[in-house]
Motif scaffolding. Structure first.
Motif, PDB file in Angstrom:
ATOM      1  N   THR A 117      36.073  35.730  34.977  1.00 17.14           N
ATOM      2  CA  THR A 117      36.450  36.727  35.979  1.00 17.14           C
ATOM      3  C   THR A 117      36.347  38.130  35.405  1.00 17.14           C
ATOM      4  N   HIS A 118      35.640  39.007  36.136  1.00 13.61           N
ATOM      5  CA  HIS A 118      35.634  40.436  35.822  1.00 13.61           C
ATOM      6  C   HIS A 118      36.058  41.155  37.094  1.00 13.61           C
ATOM      7  N   THR A 119      37.333  41.526  37.161  1.00 14.38           N
ATOM      8  CA  THR A 119      37.888  42.030  38.414  1.00 14.38           C
ATOM      9  C   THR A 119      37.297  43.364  38.839  1.00 14.38           C
ATOM     10  N   ARG A 120      36.886  44.209  37.880  1.00  7.85           N
ATOM     11  CA  ARG A 120      36.355  45.523  38.245  1.00  7.85           C
ATOM     12  C   ARG A 120      35.048  45.407  39.024  1.00  7.85           C
ATOM     13  N   SER A 121      34.293  44.348  38.801  1.00  7.05           N
ATOM     14  CA  SER A 121      33.053  44.138  39.541  1.00  7.05           C
ATOM     15  C   SER A 121      33.177  42.988  40.537  1.00  7.05           C
TER      16      SER A 121
END
Length: 354
Positions: free
Chosen positions: A143-147
């Motif tokens: 998970t990469h929340t910023r993208s």
């Protein structure tokens, strides 16, 4: 909350009853896309993440839950499910019964699991047999929340999320065990740093102070970077460079003269000089720092960094030798389920034979 229909033959799974901020699905990271501006993501503490997976016999890249200080509560559904967890000194409970800080367990349908922060550390990891079967994106479940990429819809986990295991639920032939591994016991030893590649951009006395003085982690610390307060680190050639690629553990120093250490969700490039890089073997120890904790840094060579990494990887690969049987608390339910008799005798027959 409306109960969800459970279908026979569906994989064993965890249903989240509560998830604090910062709880996400992570695997080893989204490799090979930095050139396109895509951040790797992955676990903050790769040593604890890998420990949890290997304790189950999973591939080291299998997706697990990264749990922050926000904690988590879940219930097992559909079938028995082997889990393992490892990381910081968090409080783990199964159906309310206190568990060790790191262990491998078999959850039965209806069993609850509660995780709360303990005295030390910032991250812990929950793995399941086969890994969590979420939708991969660019070859990774991280998970990469910023993208808004990976995991569950690219966001933090929350109440109601259903997380199926990739492997079918089974009793298995393994046993419940405590994980007692030295690398999970966080020491206060200095965090080791390889200087460069722009250490010549700093005043020599300030550079020496970085390795001689203590620094305090500020509240400005998240999956992207950790900011430290301490002696000012003065530049000798300015603080702007042509942007270049940044790696995990890069120590940037901008115009505020404070060290900023880039972590799992770091940006792909940066335009501030880097005085050094935290070695991979110490990234986990650094990641487990909480705001307000003090840290020292020590200069090492690339040879020393490589030697430390290989030794640590060998230790983690030998996880089986760091596991001991887990003894459950002697509750009345457990005692009734357990055969406590090793034999019997007939008193009258015994007397007649004398």
């Amino acid at each position: 909350m409306t109960p969800r229909l459970i279908h026979a033959g569906a994989p064993a799974r965890l249903r989240l009853l509560c998830a604090g901020p910062g709880v996400t699905i992570q695997d080893e990271g989204r490799r090979g896309y930095l050139r396109y501006g895509v951040t790797e993501a992955g676990p903050m503490d790769w040593t604890a993440f890998r420990t949890a997976n290997l304790a189950l016999g999973n591939e080291s890249h299998a997706a697990a839950i990264e749990i922050s200080l926000g904690g988590l509560r879940a219930i097992c559904e559909n079938g028995p499910l082997w889990i393992a967890y490892a990381g910081a000194d968090f409080n783990w409970r199964r159906d309310g019964a206190l568990l060790p800080p790191a262990a491998r367990l078999l959850l039965q349908p209806g069993d609850s699991l509660t995780v709360r922060p303990g005295a030390m550390g910032a991250w812990t990891y929950l793995a399941v047999e086969g890994g969590f079967d979420t939708e991969p994106e660019l070859g990774s479940r991280a998970t990469h929340t910023r993208s808004s990429m990976g995991g569950v819809d690219g966001r933090m986990l929350r109440e109601g999320d259903i997380l199926p295991a990739a492997a079918p639920g089974s009793g298995g032939d393994r046993s419940e065990a405590i994980i007692d591994a030295a690398w999970l016991r966080r020491t206060r030893d200095p965090i080791r740093v390889v200087p460069g590649p722009q250490d010549d951009y700093f005043d020599p006395s300030s550079l020496a102070a970085f390795f001689d003085e203590e620094f305090t982690l500020t509240p400005a610390a998240d999956r992207m970077a950790y900011r430290f307060e301490g002696p000012e680190i003065a530049h000798s050639r300015g603080y702007n460079i042509v942007s270049d690629g940044v790696a995990l553990g890069a120590i940037q120093v901008a115009g505020d003269r404070r060290p900023l250490i880039l972590m799992a969700d770091r940006q792909p490039t940066g335009g501030y000089p880097k005085l050094g890089h935290v070695i991979r073997a110490d990234i986990g120890r650094l990641a487990q720092s909480r705001p307000g904790e003090r840290r020292r840094f020590a200069q090492v060579s690339t040879v020393e960094a490589r030697t430390a990494l290989l030794a640590l990887e060998d230790e983690i690969a030998g996880i089986a030798s760091h596991m001991a049987p887990l003894r459950r608390e002697p509750t009345s339910k457990l005692l009734l389920e357990t055969n406590l008799i090793d034999g019997f005798t007939d008193a009258l027959t015994d007397l007649a034979s004398r």
